[in-house]
Design a protein around this motif. Structure first.
Motif, PDB file in Angstrom:
ATOM      1  N   ASP A  68       2.947  71.135 -22.271  1.00 45.54           N
ATOM      2  CA  ASP A  68       1.596  71.201 -21.715  1.00 45.54           C
ATOM      3  C   ASP A  68       1.367  70.092 -20.692  1.00 45.54           C
ATOM      4  O   ASP A  68       0.747  70.335 -19.657  1.00 45.54           O
TER       5      ASP A  68
ATOM      6  N   ALA B 274       0.576  70.780 -16.841  1.00 40.63           N
ATOM      7  CA  ALA B 274      -0.660  70.258 -16.253  1.00 40.63           C
ATOM      8  C   ALA B 274      -0.354  69.419 -15.016  1.00 40.63           C
ATOM      9  O   ALA B 274      -1.085  69.485 -14.024  1.00 40.63           O
TER      10      ALA B 274
ATOM     11  N   ALA C 145       0.462  71.824 -12.236  1.00 39.02           N
ATOM     12  CA  ALA C 145      -0.737  72.544 -11.803  1.00 39.02           C
ATOM     13  C   ALA C 145      -1.715  71.653 -11.041  1.00 39.02           C
ATOM     14  O   ALA C 145      -2.564  72.167 -10.303  1.00 39.02           O
TER      15      ALA C 145
ATOM     16  N   SER D  78      -4.593  72.676  -7.829  1.00 41.83           N
ATOM     17  CA  SER D  78      -6.045  72.560  -7.858  1.00 41.83           C
ATOM     18  C   SER D  78      -6.607  71.896  -6.605  1.00 41.83           C
ATOM     19  O   SER D  78      -7.818  71.941  -6.393  1.00 41.83           O
TER      20      SER D  78
ATOM     21  N   LYS E 104     -10.764  75.718  -9.942  1.00 40.86           N
ATOM     22  CA  LYS E 104     -10.996  76.575 -11.105  1.00 40.86           C
ATOM     23  C   LYS E 104     -12.207  77.473 -10.906  1.00 40.86           C
ATOM     24  O   LYS E 104     -12.227  78.609 -11.338  1.00 40.86           O
TER      25      LYS E 104
ATOM     26  N   TYR F 148      -6.709  80.747 -11.456  1.00 48.55           N
ATOM     27  CA  TYR F 148      -6.810  80.466 -12.890  1.00 48.55           C
ATOM     28  C   TYR F 148      -7.276  81.698 -13.646  1.00 48.55           C
ATOM     29  O   TYR F 148      -8.237  82.340 -13.259  1.00 48.55           O
ATOM     30  N   GLY F 149      -6.558  82.028 -14.698  1.00 45.75           N
ATOM     31  CA  GLY F 149      -6.889  83.184 -15.505  1.00 45.75           C
ATOM     32  C   GLY F 149      -6.214  84.467 -15.061  1.00 45.75           C
ATOM     33  O   GLY F 149      -6.296  85.474 -15.752  1.00 45.75           O
TER      34      GLY F 149
ATOM     35  N   TYR G 152       0.835  78.385 -17.661  1.00 44.38           N
ATOM     36  CA  TYR G 152      -0.232  77.399 -17.812  1.00 44.38           C
ATOM     37  C   TYR G 152      -1.489  77.836 -17.058  1.00 44.38           C
ATOM     38  O   TYR G 152      -2.596  77.822 -17.603  1.00 44.38           O
ATOM     39  N   ILE G 153      -1.332  78.234 -15.816  1.00 47.46           N
ATOM     40  CA  ILE G 153      -2.492  78.637 -14.998  1.00 47.46           C
ATOM     41  C   ILE G 153      -3.169  79.859 -15.603  1.00 47.46           C
ATOM     42  O   ILE G 153      -4.392  79.934 -15.663  1.00 47.46           O
TER      43      ILE G 153
ATOM     44  N   ALA H 252      -3.312  80.691 -18.665  1.00 51.24           N
ATOM     45  CA  ALA H 252      -3.975  80.313 -19.911  1.00 51.24           C
ATOM     46  C   ALA H 252      -5.256  79.503 -19.683  1.00 51.24           C
ATOM     47  O   ALA H 252      -6.012  79.277 -20.629  1.00 51.24           O
ATOM     48  N   GLN H 253      -5.520  79.105 -18.464  1.00 53.25           N
ATOM     49  CA  GLN H 253      -6.682  78.259 -18.200  1.00 53.25           C
ATOM     50  C   GLN H 253      -7.982  79.019 -18.094  1.00 53.25           C
ATOM     51  O   GLN H 253      -9.044  78.427 -17.917  1.00 53.25           O
TER      52      GLN H 253
END
Length: 103
Positions: free
Chosen positions: A26, A30, A33, A37, A42, A53-54, A95-96, A98-99
């Motif tokens: 993680d 992060a 990622a 950003s 986000k 994201y998502g 990761y992205i 899951a955000q």
């Protein structure tokens, strides 16, 4: 005293090894990622950069791979994607995704 200094780092190394692998993954994800950003916030923005994201991990992975290969044209993304290996792209995509979704 010198012997004590030799063994001093051992507890610190053991503590680092006790960290859960998921936490390490993680943290690495992060960190990867964080560079995304800068442009892909986000929350939805009016800057013209799509929110990532998502989105499904497979979609993100496929996009990064197509940018990296040059199949998908870009100004910046192709150069950025070339810096990631397949494992990093998979980690970053998961990761992205899951955000959560942007608002």
């Amino acid at each position: 005293m010198a012997i004590g200094l030799v063994f001093l780092p051992a507890p610190l190394m053991c503590a680092a090894q006790d960290q859960a692998p998921a936490q390490t993954v993680d943290a690495e994800a992060a960190l990867l990622a964080a560079s995304c950003s800068g442009c892909h916030a986000k929350n939805a923005s009016d800057e013209g950069f799509p929110s990532i994201y998502g989105r499904p991990a497979a979609e993100i992975r496929d996009l990064l791979l197509s940018f990296r290969s040059g199949q998908r044209e870009s100004t910046v993304m192709g150069r950025l994607a070339k810096g990631y290996d397949d494992g990093e792209i998979a980690l970053l995509s998961d990761y992205i995704a899951a955000q959560g979704t942007a608002q």
